[in-house]
Design a protein around this motif. Structure first.
Motif, PDB file in Angstrom:
ATOM      1  N   ILE A   1       3.765  -4.535   4.641  1.00  0.00           N
ATOM      2  CA  ILE A   1       4.868  -4.844   3.720  1.00  0.00           C
ATOM      3  C   ILE A   1       5.998  -5.544   4.472  1.00  0.00           C
ATOM      4  CG2 ILE A   1       6.748  -3.768   2.395  1.00  0.00           C
ATOM      5  CD1 ILE A   1       4.776  -1.782   1.325  1.00  0.00           C
TER       6      ILE A   1
ATOM      7  N   PHE B   1       2.601   8.538   4.211  1.00  0.00           N
ATOM      8  CA  PHE B   1       2.157   8.302   2.832  1.00  0.00           C
ATOM      9  C   PHE B   1       0.948   7.358   2.816  1.00  0.00           C
ATOM     10  CE2 PHE B   1       2.665   5.862  -1.222  1.00  0.00           C
ATOM     11  CZ  PHE B   1       2.410   6.907  -2.102  1.00  0.00           C
TER      12      PHE B   1
ATOM     13  N   LEU C   1      10.112   1.669  -2.549  1.00  0.00           N
ATOM     14  CA  LEU C   1       9.185   1.374  -1.449  1.00  0.00           C
ATOM     15  C   LEU C   1       7.866   2.125  -1.620  1.00  0.00           C
ATOM     16  CD1 LEU C   1      11.587   1.289   1.622  1.00  0.00           C
ATOM     17  CD2 LEU C   1      10.022  -0.517   0.954  1.00  0.00           C
ATOM     18  N   TYR C   2       7.977   3.407  -2.013  1.00  0.00           N
ATOM     19  CA  TYR C   2       6.745   4.186  -2.245  1.00  0.00           C
ATOM     20  C   TYR C   2       5.958   3.598  -3.423  1.00  0.00           C
ATOM     21  CZ  TYR C   2       8.178   7.779   1.064  1.00  0.00           C
ATOM     22  OH  TYR C   2       8.520   8.444   2.224  1.00  0.00           O
TER      23      TYR C   2
ATOM     24  N   PHE D   1       5.980   0.478  -4.341  1.00  0.00           N
ATOM     25  CA  PHE D   1       5.401  -0.787  -3.874  1.00  0.00           C
ATOM     26  C   PHE D   1       4.144  -0.516  -3.037  1.00  0.00           C
ATOM     27  CE2 PHE D   1       5.789  -4.765  -1.159  1.00  0.00           C
ATOM     28  CZ  PHE D   1       5.332  -5.605  -2.157  1.00  0.00           C
ATOM     29  N   LEU D   2       4.228   0.500  -2.159  1.00  0.00           N
ATOM     30  CA  LEU D   2       3.062   0.893  -1.342  1.00  0.00           C
ATOM     31  C   LEU D   2       1.889   1.288  -2.229  1.00  0.00           C
ATOM     32  CD1 LEU D   2       4.271   3.202   1.599  1.00  0.00           C
ATOM     33  CD2 LEU D   2       2.719   1.287   1.752  1.00  0.00           C
TER      34      LEU D   2
END
Lengths: 76, 330
Positions: free
Chosen positions: B246, B314, A5-6, A8-9
């Protein structure tokens, strides 16, 4: 999976910055002359079509990236 | 800059306390009218009242009117009207189940005050590469932006405290970015959004005492989108919102059409015996952020919320880096 997920971000962020560069490089210089008052309308239509094509390409790359990252995560 | 300190402090205090003080009577009012839904992620039959939107919009309107008294900016009026319209659209959806297209289409109309007040700049700014002038295209962007931010926040409102907590992180990140790009007035205008979300989070966090409902989620999302447009920080705002983006992207790319969550038959998430959340193997169910988080194994509702908040932090950091990169040219 959370690492995915990180990734992808971060990938989305990089794509946004690169996409911005392409938009500025391609859309910025588009200028139409010789059609009088219609110059503005024609250049706007061309910019809009180009922008839509760029967004579609961006989404396709994103889909590929999503499948690649998450399949890799599931396999590991 | 110094003369903005007092308006900033006053509006933030008002934004926080209007929501903080009005939620308890709103909860009692909604309980009396039996306006409650089952909290699906609790073992016991727990009913939670909704919508909390009326308190949220009250906090936003009062604090922004106070700011208007100090700053006299048309941008504030445009934000108030667009956000109030989004609240009204959400409230209709709270009271009556509308089709999947209702919110995107009506939210597009909610963006019109921003155009009518002319409080936007048609130059779209990108980090590192500069600006591009897109006068006609930018109008389309305004019309699209409010439905996207409104529905994006609404789509992440799936667990106790997630929508409001996420909004606290995203909106404060956006405010910091506005200060970095030296758009001080809009930075001050954006602060009440964070404080309203923070006050609502107090009652929305696990175990929730109230849900925001569509009226609350759309209000927060539409205000966020309005600030992004009038502040000229569309790209930065999109970066701060990435986890929610997302979620919407995964949902849409798996369902392949615009539908209401309640219309989806396949369940993306189910419960274990000890009532933890776990991802299902149902191939007809949509892929969502929560489902992806849970593919690593079952987690409690609180643990999933924490993962989403970490992702929001983040992307908030990425947004701040993007704001710094706005001043850099290659």
């Amino acid at each position: 999976m959370r690492k995915g997920l990180y990734s992808f971000l971060f990938g989305m962020w990089i794509l946004m910055i690169l996409g911005g560069g392409i938009v500025v490089t391609i859309l910025g210089p588009i200028e139409i002359t010789g059609y009088g008052d219609a110059n503005w309308v024609i250049s706007s239509i061309i910019k809009a079509i180009t922008a839509i094509i760029l967004v579609v390409i961006w989404i396709l790359i994103l889909l590929k990236m999503k499948n690649w990252i998450f399949k890799k995560q599931i396999q590991s | 800059m110094i003369d903005l300190v007092i308006p900033a402090i006053v509006s933030c205090i008002i934004a926080f306390f209007v929501v903080f003080v009005t939620i308890p009577p709103l909860i009692k009012f909604l309980e009396k009218r039996n306006m409650a839904v089952k909290d699906m992620n609790k073992k016991e039959d727990i009913m939670v009242v909704r919508p909390g939107g009326p308190s949220i919009i009250l906090g936003i309107i009062v604090s922004e009117i106070v700011l208007y008294g100090f700053l006299q900016l048309n941008e504030i009026l445009a934000i108030i009207i667009t956000t109030t319209a989004a609240f009204a659209i959400g409230y209709v959806d709270d009271r009556k189940v509308m089709g999947g297209w209702f919110k995107p289409v009506t939210l597009a109309f909610a963006a019109i005050p921003i155009i009518l007040f002319g409080v936007y700049d048609t130059d779209l700014a990108f980090p590192l590469f500069g600006e591009v002038q897109i006068p006609a295209l930018y109008l389309g962007l305004i019309i699209l932006m409010i439905p996207i931010t409104g529905n994006t926040i609404n789509s992440i409102d799936v667990l106790n405290g997630v929508a409001s907590g996420f909004m606290v992180i995203a909106s404060f990140s956006l405010s910091i970015c506005l200060f970095i790009v030296q758009n001080y007035e809009i930075a001050i205008v954006s602060l009440p959004l964070g404080f309203v979300s923070l006050a609502f989070y107090k009652y929305h966090k696990i175990p929730s005492r109230i849900f925001p409902g569509d009226s609350g989620a759309l209000t927060l999302g539409a205000m966020y989108g309005s600030i992004a447009i009038v502040g000229g920080v569309e790209i930065i705002a999109a970066v701060a919102l990435l986890p929610a983006v997302i979620n919407s992207f995964l949902f849409l790319s798996s369902v392949k059409k615009i539908v209401e969550h309640r219309q989806i038959k396949g369940k993306p998430v189910e419960h274990t015996e000890d009532f933890k959340l776990k991802s299902t193997v149902d191939i007809t169910a949509p892929v969502t952020l929560v489902r992806l988080i849970l593919t690593g194994g079952p987690l409690t509702e609180k643990q999933v919320g924490i993962v989403i908040f970490k992702l929001a932090l983040f992307s908030g950091i990425l947004a701040i880096i993007t704001a710094f990169l706005m001043g850099v040219r290659i």
